[in-house]
Design a protein around this motif. Structure first.
Motif, PDB file in Angstrom:
ATOM      1  N   THR A  24       0.837  -1.241  -0.227  1.00 46.37           N
ATOM      2  CA  THR A  24      -0.189   0.200  -0.094  1.00 46.37           C
ATOM      3  C   THR A  24       1.023   1.027  -0.202  1.00 46.37           C
ATOM      4  O   THR A  24       1.864   1.153  -0.029  1.00 46.37           O
ATOM      5  N   ALA A  25      -0.150   2.396   0.044  1.00 46.91           N
ATOM      6  CA  ALA A  25       0.660   3.849  -0.048  1.00 46.91           C
ATOM      7  C   ALA A  25       1.346   3.943   1.684  1.00 46.91           C
ATOM      8  O   ALA A  25       0.638   2.903   2.129  1.00 46.91           O
ATOM      9  N   ALA A  26       2.052   4.675   2.097  1.00 45.76           N
ATOM     10  CA  ALA A  26       2.903   4.986   3.605  1.00 45.76           C
ATOM     11  C   ALA A  26       1.365   6.300   3.685  1.00 45.76           C
ATOM     12  O   ALA A  26       1.398   7.062   3.472  1.00 45.76           O
ATOM     13  N   THR A  27       1.612   5.873   5.380  1.00 45.35           N
ATOM     14  CA  THR A  27       0.143   6.516   5.697  1.00 45.35           C
ATOM     15  C   THR A  27       0.979   7.317   6.719  1.00 45.35           C
ATOM     16  O   THR A  27       2.101   7.016   7.916  1.00 45.35           O
ATOM     17  N   ILE A  28       0.259   8.647   7.164  1.00 41.47           N
ATOM     18  CA  ILE A  28       1.406   9.527   7.632  1.00 41.47           C
ATOM     19  C   ILE A  28       1.147   9.279   9.367  1.00 41.47           C
ATOM     20  O   ILE A  28       0.237  10.731   9.518  1.00 41.47           O
ATOM     21  N   HIS A  29       0.658   8.376  10.022  1.00 48.28           N
ATOM     22  CA  HIS A  29       0.084   8.623  11.626  1.00 48.28           C
ATOM     23  C   HIS A  29      -0.066   9.310  12.264  1.00 48.28           C
ATOM     24  O   HIS A  29      -0.645   9.840  12.270  1.00 48.28           O
TER      25      HIS A  29
END
Length: 315
Positions: free
Chosen positions: A233-238
């Motif tokens: 998946t695309a990275a998530t900027i948690h």
């Protein structure tokens, strides 16, 4: 007056963006950055925090290392995502400050006692330091304005089917934090999944064309590549989501619920069991559910612009 926050982190690619979001926003004041073993070992994440604070011009903000291992379980890291340094992608930045000689737990307790009712804790890492601070000085539970943490989930995990990384890395510490008598907001995976590092976001950051924006672009390219390889998946900027909530609570919807951390289950160790119906206890947590994503990215862009202007002026 800006809200005073302590960012307790383990940089970590998304932790770095969270620090930059706070550093460039006039509505919050970072009074301390504390570090804990999580995405990588304590020495590496502390060095990374010092690099990011240098980039952001936070030369007078103490950066204090804390716990180098969880309370009970064996230490885990996420080097497969964040790289051998814990913050792979951008070029190395020579830190402008040394690590603070105080232990993170002592600094957290000291700061909260000095500013009663004014400090918001923003943990974006395993909750070891926060739990130890509570154990060291239980009075801080009544003196902290709020705890806004990135961790947990009310549907599924990312390191196991049930558990999110920050909670799974130290479930016993998380159980202490969620059970304490203070206001807690859980910014978990269900919310942060709405904060993907899309090509559109990358284009907006690239267009700034400043040293800090180029750092973030390099970081996000690496982050997208590793998350794509590991999770597809695309990275998530948690972690930026937790800082965003501390800056402006209206960035996201939240629902009151009772949250407990599972400590005994074989398949569910580290799960944040979230009860929206009051079956297992009264509400103890505001659970973030829906993100106004574009508003968060607008905040991030403005922060990066402000940092670029401030650091250019100071030099």
């Amino acid at each position: 007056m800006p809200k005073k926050i302590i960012i307790d982190c383990d940089p970590g690619l998304d932790d770095a963006i969270a620090i930059l979001l706070a550093a460039g926003n006039p509505d919050v004041e970072i009074v301390a950055v504390t570090t804990v073993a999580g995405n990588h070992t304590l020495d590496k994440v502390t060095l990374n925090a010092r690099q990011v604070c240098t980039l952001a011009g936070l030369h007078d903000v103490p950066v204090a290392p804390g716990a180098d291992r969880p309370l009970v379980r064996d230490r885990i890291t996420a080097a497969e995502i964040h790289g051998e340094s814990g913050m792979d992608g951008p070029a190395f930045i020579t830190p402008a400050m040394e690590a603070d000689p105080r232990h993170a737990v002592d600094l957290i307790v000291e700061t909260v006692l000095t500013h009663p009712g004014e400090i918001t804790l923003v943990p974006t890492a395993p909750l070891t330091n926060i739990a130890l601070a509570l154990r060291r000085e239980p009075r801080i539970a009544a003196l902290v304005e709020e705890v806004v943490l990135m961790g947990g989930s009310y549907t599924r995990g990312n390191v196991t089917p049930a558990a999110e990384f920050n909670v799974h890395a130290d479930p016993e510490a998380a159980a202490i934090v969620f059970s304490a008598d203070w206001p807690v907001t859980m910014v978990g995976l269900d919310l942060t999944a709405q904060a993907a590092a899309t090509p559109e976001l990358l284009s907006r950051i690239e267009a700034l064309d400043t040293p800090v924006s180029r750092f973030v672009v390099d970081l996000l390219h690496h982050y997208n590549a590793t998350v794509g390889k590991v999770h597809g998946t695309a990275a998530t900027i948690h972690d930026a989501c937790a800082v965003g909530r501390a800056i402006d609570p209206t960035l996201m919807e939240a629902v009151e619920a009772h949250v407990e951390v599972e400590l005994r289950g074989t398949a569910t160790y580290g799960m944040t069991v979230t009860d929206f119906r009051g079956h297992i206890g009264p509400p103890n947590t505001s659970v973030a559910t829906e993100l106004r994503t574009e508003r968060l990215w607008d905040l991030l862009i403005r922060s990066l612009e402000n940092i670029a202007t401030t650091t250019r002026t100071s030099t």
